[in-house]
Scaffold this active site. Sequence first.
Site, PDB file in Angstrom:
ATOM      1  N   LYS A   1      -9.374 -17.725 -56.086  1.00  0.00           N
ATOM      2  CA  LYS A   1      -8.446 -18.589 -55.359  1.00  0.00           C
ATOM      3  C   LYS A   1      -9.158 -19.802 -54.772  1.00  0.00           C
ATOM      4  CE  LYS A   1      -6.070 -19.070 -51.042  1.00  0.00           C
ATOM      5  NZ  LYS A   1      -6.103 -18.692 -49.637  1.00  0.00           N
ATOM      6  N   ASN A   2     -10.277 -19.579 -54.066  1.00  0.00           N
ATOM      7  CA  ASN A   2     -10.953 -20.680 -53.378  1.00  0.00           C
ATOM      8  C   ASN A   2     -11.490 -21.722 -54.356  1.00  0.00           C
ATOM      9  OD1 ASN A   2     -10.372 -19.450 -50.965  1.00  0.00           O
ATOM     10  ND2 ASN A   2     -12.398 -18.547 -50.694  1.00  0.00           N
TER      11      ASN A   2
ATOM     12  N   ARG B   1      -3.405 -25.076 -46.247  1.00  0.00           N
ATOM     13  CA  ARG B   1      -4.663 -25.640 -45.761  1.00  0.00           C
ATOM     14  C   ARG B   1      -5.476 -26.274 -46.889  1.00  0.00           C
ATOM     15  NH1 ARG B   1      -7.453 -25.890 -41.253  1.00  0.00           N
ATOM     16  NH2 ARG B   1      -9.701 -26.212 -41.385  1.00  0.00           N
TER      17      ARG B   1
ATOM     18  N   ASP C   1      -4.239 -19.704 -42.670  1.00  0.00           N
ATOM     19  CA  ASP C   1      -4.388 -18.485 -41.892  1.00  0.00           C
ATOM     20  C   ASP C   1      -4.568 -18.786 -40.414  1.00  0.00           C
ATOM     21  OD1 ASP C   1      -4.198 -16.654 -43.968  1.00  0.00           O
ATOM     22  OD2 ASP C   1      -6.327 -16.790 -44.456  1.00  0.00           O
TER      23      ASP C   1
ATOM     24  N   ASP D   1     -14.954 -13.910 -45.830  1.00  0.00           N
ATOM     25  CA  ASP D   1     -13.667 -13.425 -46.327  1.00  0.00           C
ATOM     26  C   ASP D   1     -13.658 -11.930 -46.605  1.00  0.00           C
ATOM     27  OD1 ASP D   1     -12.449 -15.851 -46.149  1.00  0.00           O
ATOM     28  OD2 ASP D   1     -12.594 -16.355 -48.269  1.00  0.00           O
TER      29      ASP D   1
ATOM     30  N   MET E   1     -17.928 -16.780 -37.854  1.00  0.00           N
ATOM     31  CA  MET E   1     -17.282 -18.055 -38.142  1.00  0.00           C
ATOM     32  C   MET E   1     -15.938 -18.229 -37.446  1.00  0.00           C
ATOM     33  SD  MET E   1     -16.738 -19.869 -41.846  1.00  0.00           S
ATOM     34  CE  MET E   1     -18.484 -19.697 -42.181  1.00  0.00           C
TER      35      MET E   1
END
Length: 435
Positions: free
Chosen positions: A22-23, A97, A121, A319, A341
Amino acid sequence: MATFHIEGGRKLHGTLTPQGAKNEALQIICATLLSAEKITISNIPEIRDVLKLIELLGDLGVKTERIRKGTFSFQADEINIDYLQSENFSRQAISLRGSIMIVGPLLARFGQAYIPQPGGDKIGRRRLDTHFVGLQKLGASFRFDAEKHYFSVEAKQLTGSYMLLDEASVTGTANILMAAVLAQGTTTIYNAACEPYLQQLSRMLVSMGAQISGIGSNLLTIEGVSSLTGCTHRILPDMIEVGSFIGLAAMTGSDITIPDVGIKHLGIIPDSFKRLGIKMEIIGDTIHIPAQDEYEIETFIDGSIMTIADAPWPGLTPDLLSIFLVVATQAKGSVLIHQKMFESRLFFVDKLIDMGAQIILCDPHRATVIGLNKKVQLRGTTMSSPDIRAGVALLIAALSAQGNSKISNIEQIDRGYEAIDQRLNAIGASITRIG
């Protein structure tokens, strides 16, 4: 709002093939704005966030075509920059985003870009300073409309520059990189993110004619070119999904095979799961997790409690920390999960505590998990998915629990995992989608 109804306590058996990353997909699709020629991308995950981005680019004027499942072509030869000022664009961008990464390509190619403060998110503060400070270093003027929450950047011609990023932001590095490839002169980016997603983006840009050195390191040097051509590109398997499946196998005591994992791009993910005591076999590009009745968390050499923390690549991706946390609840031993983070990403642990997990939330960034060693099963409950990764962690918990569970707001899970209920049901899970 759709809901998953899950019958817990079932052992699964079979093969789960990971979707495309996805990223990476979000970055690669934004990069199609850098050329007027056709670009074909395969292994695209057809998930909510990615499909929303494709729709947004289509409305912006990009010619998009779904050639077959997972393969799309893009041609950005007739872009309507005025669309960026429309109400429809504002609604689209706010809900996604990943839309922030259209800014670099549009600025580089058309001299301007506008975008509302994007959503995504709800996992704590996610500032965008790195993106815009980097673009300013390249010569762009920046404005922020505090009333409308709109960002704008403009530049007649970007010029290469030296910069040290204040954080190794993946999306920030991607945005600056995509702008720099069409800037005049040399750009040097220190403290650049170097995740496999960025490496893939860099290789795609090179195949389009960009000149980038230092790929895979935190020092990127870019020699600007005047234009880029088309290309074909294949997206890597999703390492977050691979990690999720490893955790699922351990929690449910299941025998699961994961083929086509892109093993050389997984970094320390397999070894980090091994620190929790999870056994696995790596054969070529396949990971096999045999059924285990129990798994024991390692300690440090002096016997002190193990800490698992996220870090910039090649450290552990943030993640996956939600997955590590939920898997630890059924391990033998204790572990400190340190999410450095994002300050709100551990707040879903209250739902696991309701299921019987032994967790101490030390502060917004740290949680201590005391493993139950599978002697006491989690119990089914009703909960809501707060974000993509916590949602899948809760789904894994529900699949391992005794009794039935309900998870609402599963649209969050759909944003990152394609047809996850169908794929898990195919290997023995009992998940019913309602609504």
